[in-house]
Motif scaffolding. Structure first.
Motif, PDB file in Angstrom:
ATOM      1  N   ARG A 277       5.386  -5.956 -18.977  1.00  0.00           N
ATOM      2  CA  ARG A 277       6.795  -5.562 -18.910  1.00  0.00           C
ATOM      3  C   ARG A 277       7.206  -5.246 -17.476  1.00  0.00           C
ATOM      4  NH1 ARG A 277       6.657  -0.725 -23.040  1.00  0.00           N
ATOM      5  NH2 ARG A 277       4.655  -0.517 -21.966  1.00  0.00           N
ATOM      6  N   ARG A 278       8.364  -5.760 -17.103  1.00  0.00           N
ATOM      7  CA  ARG A 278       8.800  -5.633 -15.711  1.00  0.00           C
ATOM      8  C   ARG A 278       8.795  -4.189 -15.222  1.00  0.00           C
ATOM      9  NH1 ARG A 278      11.225  -9.856 -13.130  1.00  0.00           N
ATOM     10  NH2 ARG A 278      11.509 -11.755 -14.348  1.00  0.00           N
ATOM     11  N   GLN A 279       9.233  -3.264 -16.059  1.00  0.00           N
ATOM     12  CA  GLN A 279       9.324  -1.873 -15.618  1.00  0.00           C
ATOM     13  C   GLN A 279       7.954  -1.237 -15.424  1.00  0.00           C
ATOM     14  OE1 GLN A 279      10.235  -3.073 -18.503  1.00  0.00           O
ATOM     15  NE2 GLN A 279       9.899  -1.668 -20.223  1.00  0.00           N
ATOM     16  N   LYS A 280       6.910  -1.888 -15.952  1.00  0.00           N
ATOM     17  CA  LYS A 280       5.557  -1.357 -15.818  1.00  0.00           C
ATOM     18  C   LYS A 280       4.761  -2.060 -14.714  1.00  0.00           C
ATOM     19  CE  LYS A 280       5.678   1.610 -19.245  1.00  0.00           C
ATOM     20  NZ  LYS A 280       5.506   3.065 -19.034  1.00  0.00           N
ATOM     21  N   ALA A 281       5.316  -3.127 -14.146  1.00  0.00           N
ATOM     22  CA  ALA A 281       4.588  -3.890 -13.136  1.00  0.00           C
ATOM     23  C   ALA A 281       4.429  -3.078 -11.856  1.00  0.00           C
ATOM     24  CB  ALA A 281       5.321  -5.187 -12.831  1.00  0.00           C
ATOM     25  N   THR A 282       3.288  -3.254 -11.192  1.00  0.00           N
ATOM     26  CA  THR A 282       3.062  -2.526  -9.939  1.00  0.00           C
ATOM     27  C   THR A 282       3.718  -3.231  -8.765  1.00  0.00           C
ATOM     28  OG1 THR A 282       1.004  -3.724  -9.566  1.00  0.00           O
ATOM     29  CG2 THR A 282       0.846  -1.648 -10.746  1.00  0.00           C
ATOM     30  N   SER A 283       4.004  -4.535  -8.897  1.00  0.00           N
ATOM     31  CA  SER A 283       4.527  -5.297  -7.778  1.00  0.00           C
ATOM     32  C   SER A 283       5.094  -6.612  -8.267  1.00  0.00           C
ATOM     33  CB  SER A 283       3.408  -5.560  -6.764  1.00  0.00           C
ATOM     34  OG  SER A 283       3.811  -6.493  -5.785  1.00  0.00           O
ATOM     35  N   ASN A 284       5.867  -7.286  -7.411  1.00  0.00           N
ATOM     36  CA  ASN A 284       6.330  -8.634  -7.749  1.00  0.00           C
ATOM     37  C   ASN A 284       5.586  -9.684  -6.939  1.00  0.00           C
ATOM     38  OD1 ASN A 284       7.405  -8.302  -5.226  1.00  0.00           O
ATOM     39  ND2 ASN A 284       9.457  -8.974  -5.751  1.00  0.00           N
ATOM     40  N   ILE A 285       4.461  -9.300  -6.332  1.00  0.00           N
ATOM     41  CA  ILE A 285       3.623 -10.265  -5.610  1.00  0.00           C
ATOM     42  C   ILE A 285       3.222 -11.375  -6.575  1.00  0.00           C
ATOM     43  CG2 ILE A 285       1.289 -10.595  -4.684  1.00  0.00           C
ATOM     44  CD1 ILE A 285       3.104  -9.562  -2.588  1.00  0.00           C
ATOM     45  N   CYS A 286       3.437 -12.618  -6.179  1.00  0.00           N
ATOM     46  CA  CYS A 286       3.159 -13.737  -7.094  1.00  0.00           C
ATOM     47  C   CYS A 286       2.081 -14.668  -6.557  1.00  0.00           C
ATOM     48  CB  CYS A 286       4.443 -14.527  -7.353  1.00  0.00           C
ATOM     49  SG  CYS A 286       5.678 -13.581  -8.269  1.00  0.00           S
ATOM     50  N   SER A 287       2.399 -15.459  -5.537  1.00  0.00           N
ATOM     51  CA  SER A 287       1.412 -16.407  -5.019  1.00  0.00           C
ATOM     52  C   SER A 287       0.184 -15.667  -4.523  1.00  0.00           C
ATOM     53  CB  SER A 287       2.007 -17.234  -3.880  1.00  0.00           C
ATOM     54  OG  SER A 287       3.075 -18.014  -4.349  1.00  0.00           O
ATOM     55  N   ASN A 288      -0.991 -16.182  -4.857  1.00  0.00           N
ATOM     56  CA  ASN A 288      -2.204 -15.456  -4.491  1.00  0.00           C
ATOM     57  C   ASN A 288      -2.788 -15.895  -3.168  1.00  0.00           C
ATOM     58  OD1 ASN A 288      -3.368 -17.888  -5.046  1.00  0.00           O
ATOM     59  ND2 ASN A 288      -4.520 -17.210  -6.825  1.00  0.00           N
ATOM     60  N   GLN A 289      -2.065 -16.770  -2.417  1.00  0.00           N
ATOM     61  CA  GLN A 289      -2.545 -17.191  -1.108  1.00  0.00           C
ATOM     62  C   GLN A 289      -3.980 -17.693  -1.180  1.00  0.00           C
ATOM     63  OE1 GLN A 289       0.252 -17.533   0.495  1.00  0.00           O
ATOM     64  NE2 GLN A 289      -0.299 -16.444   2.338  1.00  0.00           N
TER      65      GLN A 289
ATOM     66  N   THR B 123      12.196  -1.696   5.341  1.00  0.00           N
ATOM     67  CA  THR B 123      12.946  -2.518   4.384  1.00  0.00           C
ATOM     68  C   THR B 123      12.519  -2.221   2.953  1.00  0.00           C
ATOM     69  OG1 THR B 123      13.189  -4.281   6.024  1.00  0.00           O
ATOM     70  CG2 THR B 123      13.530  -4.873   3.706  1.00  0.00           C
ATOM     71  N   TYR B 124      11.210  -2.210   2.726  1.00  0.00           N
ATOM     72  CA  TYR B 124      10.703  -1.919   1.381  1.00  0.00           C
ATOM     73  C   TYR B 124      11.103  -0.510   0.942  1.00  0.00           C
ATOM     74  CZ  TYR B 124       7.651  -5.987   0.568  1.00  0.00           C
ATOM     75  OH  TYR B 124       7.150  -7.245   0.324  1.00  0.00           O
ATOM     76  N   ALA B 125      10.965   0.449   1.851  1.00  0.00           N
ATOM     77  CA  ALA B 125      11.247   1.849   1.519  1.00  0.00           C
ATOM     78  C   ALA B 125      12.709   2.061   1.156  1.00  0.00           C
ATOM     79  CB  ALA B 125      10.864   2.745   2.693  1.00  0.00           C
ATOM     80  N   LEU B 126      13.595   1.371   1.864  1.00  0.00           N
ATOM     81  CA  LEU B 126      15.035   1.513   1.642  1.00  0.00           C
ATOM     82  C   LEU B 126      15.415   1.209   0.201  1.00  0.00           C
ATOM     83  CD1 LEU B 126      17.941   1.874   2.746  1.00  0.00           C
ATOM     84  CD2 LEU B 126      17.904  -0.570   3.317  1.00  0.00           C
ATOM     85  N   HIS B 127      14.781   0.194  -0.362  1.00  0.00           N
ATOM     86  CA  HIS B 127      15.151  -0.262  -1.702  1.00  0.00           C
ATOM     87  C   HIS B 127      14.243   0.288  -2.802  1.00  0.00           C
ATOM     88  CE1 HIS B 127      18.162  -2.918  -0.001  1.00  0.00           C
ATOM     89  NE2 HIS B 127      17.270  -3.331   0.866  1.00  0.00           N
ATOM     90  N   HIS B 128      13.326   1.163  -2.431  1.00  0.00           N
ATOM     91  CA  HIS B 128      12.462   1.779  -3.440  1.00  0.00           C
ATOM     92  C   HIS B 128      12.559   3.307  -3.425  1.00  0.00           C
ATOM     93  CE1 HIS B 128      10.608  -2.252  -3.423  1.00  0.00           C
ATOM     94  NE2 HIS B 128      10.189  -1.950  -4.636  1.00  0.00           N
ATOM     95  N   GLY B 129      13.527   3.820  -2.700  1.00  0.00           N
ATOM     96  CA  GLY B 129      13.734   5.262  -2.665  1.00  0.00           C
ATOM     97  C   GLY B 129      12.588   6.030  -2.020  1.00  0.00           C
ATOM     98  N   ILE B 130      11.921   5.398  -1.056  1.00  0.00           N
ATOM     99  CA  ILE B 130      10.792   6.044  -0.380  1.00  0.00           C
ATOM    100  C   ILE B 130      11.238   6.593   0.967  1.00  0.00           C
ATOM    101  CG2 ILE B 130       8.478   5.675   0.597  1.00  0.00           C
ATOM    102  CD1 ILE B 130       8.126   3.411  -1.449  1.00  0.00           C
TER     103      ILE B 130
ATOM    104  N   ALA C  50       0.832  -1.209   0.000  1.00  0.00           N
ATOM    105  CA  ALA C  50       0.000   0.000   0.000  1.00  0.00           C
ATOM    106  C   ALA C  50       0.863   1.255   0.000  1.00  0.00           C
ATOM    107  CB  ALA C  50      -0.924  -0.003   1.215  1.00  0.00           C
ATOM    108  N   MET C  51       1.975   1.203   0.739  1.00  0.00           N
ATOM    109  CA  MET C  51       2.923   2.313   0.759  1.00  0.00           C
ATOM    110  C   MET C  51       3.458   2.587  -0.648  1.00  0.00           C
ATOM    111  SD  MET C  51       6.689   2.352   2.585  1.00  0.00           S
ATOM    112  CE  MET C  51       7.227   0.981   1.535  1.00  0.00           C
ATOM    113  N   MET C  52       3.877   1.519  -1.345  1.00  0.00           N
ATOM    114  CA  MET C  52       4.408   1.685  -2.696  1.00  0.00           C
ATOM    115  C   MET C  52       3.314   2.105  -3.676  1.00  0.00           C
ATOM    116  SD  MET C  52       7.275  -1.289  -3.099  1.00  0.00           S
ATOM    117  CE  MET C  52       6.113  -2.648  -3.027  1.00  0.00           C
ATOM    118  N   MET C  53       2.110   1.630  -3.441  1.00  0.00           N
ATOM    119  CA  MET C  53       0.975   2.008  -4.277  1.00  0.00           C
ATOM    120  C   MET C  53       0.703   3.508  -4.163  1.00  0.00           C
ATOM    121  SD  MET C  53      -2.679   0.106  -4.018  1.00  0.00           S
ATOM    122  CE  MET C  53      -4.173   0.736  -4.788  1.00  0.00           C
ATOM    123  N   ALA C  54       0.824   4.048  -2.938  1.00  0.00           N
ATOM    124  CA  ALA C  54       0.609   5.474  -2.728  1.00  0.00           C
ATOM    125  C   ALA C  54       1.661   6.298  -3.458  1.00  0.00           C
ATOM    126  CB  ALA C  54       0.636   5.795  -1.233  1.00  0.00           C
ATOM    127  N   VAL C  55       2.911   5.848  -3.403  1.00  0.00           N
ATOM    128  CA  VAL C  55       3.993   6.566  -4.075  1.00  0.00           C
ATOM    129  C   VAL C  55       3.813   6.497  -5.592  1.00  0.00           C
ATOM    130  CG1 VAL C  55       6.481   6.588  -4.494  1.00  0.00           C
ATOM    131  CG2 VAL C  55       5.614   6.270  -2.178  1.00  0.00           C
TER     132      VAL C  55
END
Length: 433
Positions: A314-326, A171-178, A141-146
């Motif tokens: 395309r990878r650069q257009k993907a919103t996330s790398n979430i894969c398994s849908n639980q 952790t997520y923010a560190l590697h996404h420039g947030i 959600a944090m990355m979605m907001a950005v």
């Protein structure tokens, strides 16, 4: 080594020839000899089914079952027996991502029902079905907001957020420039008056917060939207049966963990994170969304309507790398909500509320405890103890009780519908010693 492989010598030789090697030593030539294991594997001899069962029963008997009064994001709710019975059916247990709609109608159907129920529970327009757990759902959600904020890369995070969730955000923010900035608490609740909205893409709060306090978010959504920021609420799913929903607070994104919907605590997983949002953000939502349509014969059919992940675009257009849908845990939640119904959910929540307030009152009557914040709480509350907390905690353990969670220099107690009056009275008796 070879005796543990299910291949014959002829199989091995054929594979070696295929890759251009004469022996296994040639195949592993690039691996330094100094790090190769040369001993015998400690693999026991084969056992009969009876012996295997006895061995595991002996191992399991070493576990100490504690009466749970702990929470902080994980709660000991009742699991109706029909759920594991249905969940263990092979057509559910062995299924995976429903790529082929023609042969995945059952899986797609229950994911659709899960989405419908979660959207109603949160009061939001849209739900996906692809979050691992509550912490990663909040990070997404944090990355979605950005992503929605375009040039804004700052997110304000309430100090009332679960510290484990905050660690994942960091952790997520560190590697996404947030850039993350903490919104402090004032008297136990989020203080929005000190917020600086310059460059802010979103604001994250928790309901109830880390101290169990039910916060009043009146004006939060208006303040966020005035500065073109998204308002994100992280909630325990079961609590939304009686609390004001994120949709009613005007949230743009609702996230949290669905573990409270009957999923056993089971040493931390698997759980299921949920994410719901307003319709205008559907293209920014990670994961996948199942929709209902009609097939060529005009019969109801279910399809993967949206798949905003890197395997499909395309990878650069993907919103996330979430894969398994639980989806197995989504099915768990779907069956639970279907069995409980609206009234059952409310009753379980009311029992949890009543039990927590009874425990709190009884602890305060001992004269050894005090509420840190005199604020409304639901089924979790934070107290300080007039004595050594570690000694008290160990006393609880020795009596077969998981007596809350040690948080800062106090104890955070949680009560669910499973806790009886006798169990609560027993805890209070031990605490008063």
């Amino acid at each position: 080594m070879n005796k543990y492989f299910p291949h014959t010598e002829e199989d091995l030789q054929a594979m070696l020839e295929k890759v251009g090697c004469k022996s296994l030593d040639d195949l592993y030539a690039q691996i330094p000899d100094s790090i190769r294991f040369k001993g015998d594997y400690q693999i026991p001899l084969g056992l009969s089914e009876l012996e295997v069962r006895q061995a595991f029963e002996l191992l399991g008997s070493q576990n100490k079952q504690l009466t749970c009064f702990a929470g902080l994001g994980v709660y000991d709710h009742y699991t109706p027996s029909v759920i594991p019975a249905l969940l263990s059916r092979s057509e559910f247990l062995t299924s995976y991502t429903p790529y082929q709609a023609e042969i995945s109608q059952g899986t797609l159907h229950y994911i659709f029902e899960y989405q419908s129920m979660m959207a109603e529970l949160t009061g939001m327009d849209i739900s996906n079905a692809s979050m691992y757990d509550g912490t990663t759902a909040c990070a997404e959600a944090m990355m979605m907001a950005v992503a929605a904020g375009k040039k804004q890369n700052k997110v304000l995070v309430s100090e009332g957020l679960n510290p484990k969730t905050r660690e994942v955000l960091d952790t997520y923010a560190l590697h996404h420039g947030i850039e993350l900035e903490t919104l402090p608490l004032k008297d136990g609740v989020t203080d929005l008056s000190v917020a600086n909205f310059d460059g802010v893409a979103g604001v994250i709060v928790q309901q109830p917060n880390v101290f169990g306090i039910v916060e009043d978010f009146t004006g939060f959504a208006d303040a966020c939207h005035e500065h073109k920021a998204l308002f994100i609420i992280d909630s325990v799913a079961a609590d939304l049966a009686v609390l004001k929903t994120p949709g009613e607070w005007g949230a743009d994104i609702a996230v949290g963990d669905g573990q409270s919907l009957g999923i056993p605590m089971q040493f931390g997983g698997p759980y299921v994170g949920y994410m719901c949002c307003t319709e205008k953000l559907i293209r920014k939502m990670p994961g996948r969304i199942v929709g209902m349509t009609k097939d060529s014969r005009n019969q109801r059919a279910f399809v993967l309507t949206l798949q905003a992940r890197e395997q499909h675009i395309r990878r650069q257009k993907a919103t996330s790398n979430i894969c398994s849908n639980q989806s197995l845990m989504a099915l768990f939640v779907t069956i639970y909500l279907s069995l409980m119904g609206k009234q059952g959910m409310k009753e379980a929540a009311q029992l949890s509320y009543a039990g927590a307030h009874y425990l709190c009152d009884k602890l305060l009557e001992t004269g050894r405890f005090r509420l840190v914040y005199d604020k409304p709480f639901f089924n979790e509350f934070y107290v300080k103890y007039d004595g050594d907390v570690d000694t008290l905690y160990q006393r609880f353990i020795d009596a077969g009780i998981l007596g809350g969670v040690k948080l800062e220099d106090g104890l955070l107690f949680a009560v669910t519908e499973k806790r009886t009056k006798e169990e609560i009275d027993n805890l209070v008796k031990i605490a008063a010693l």
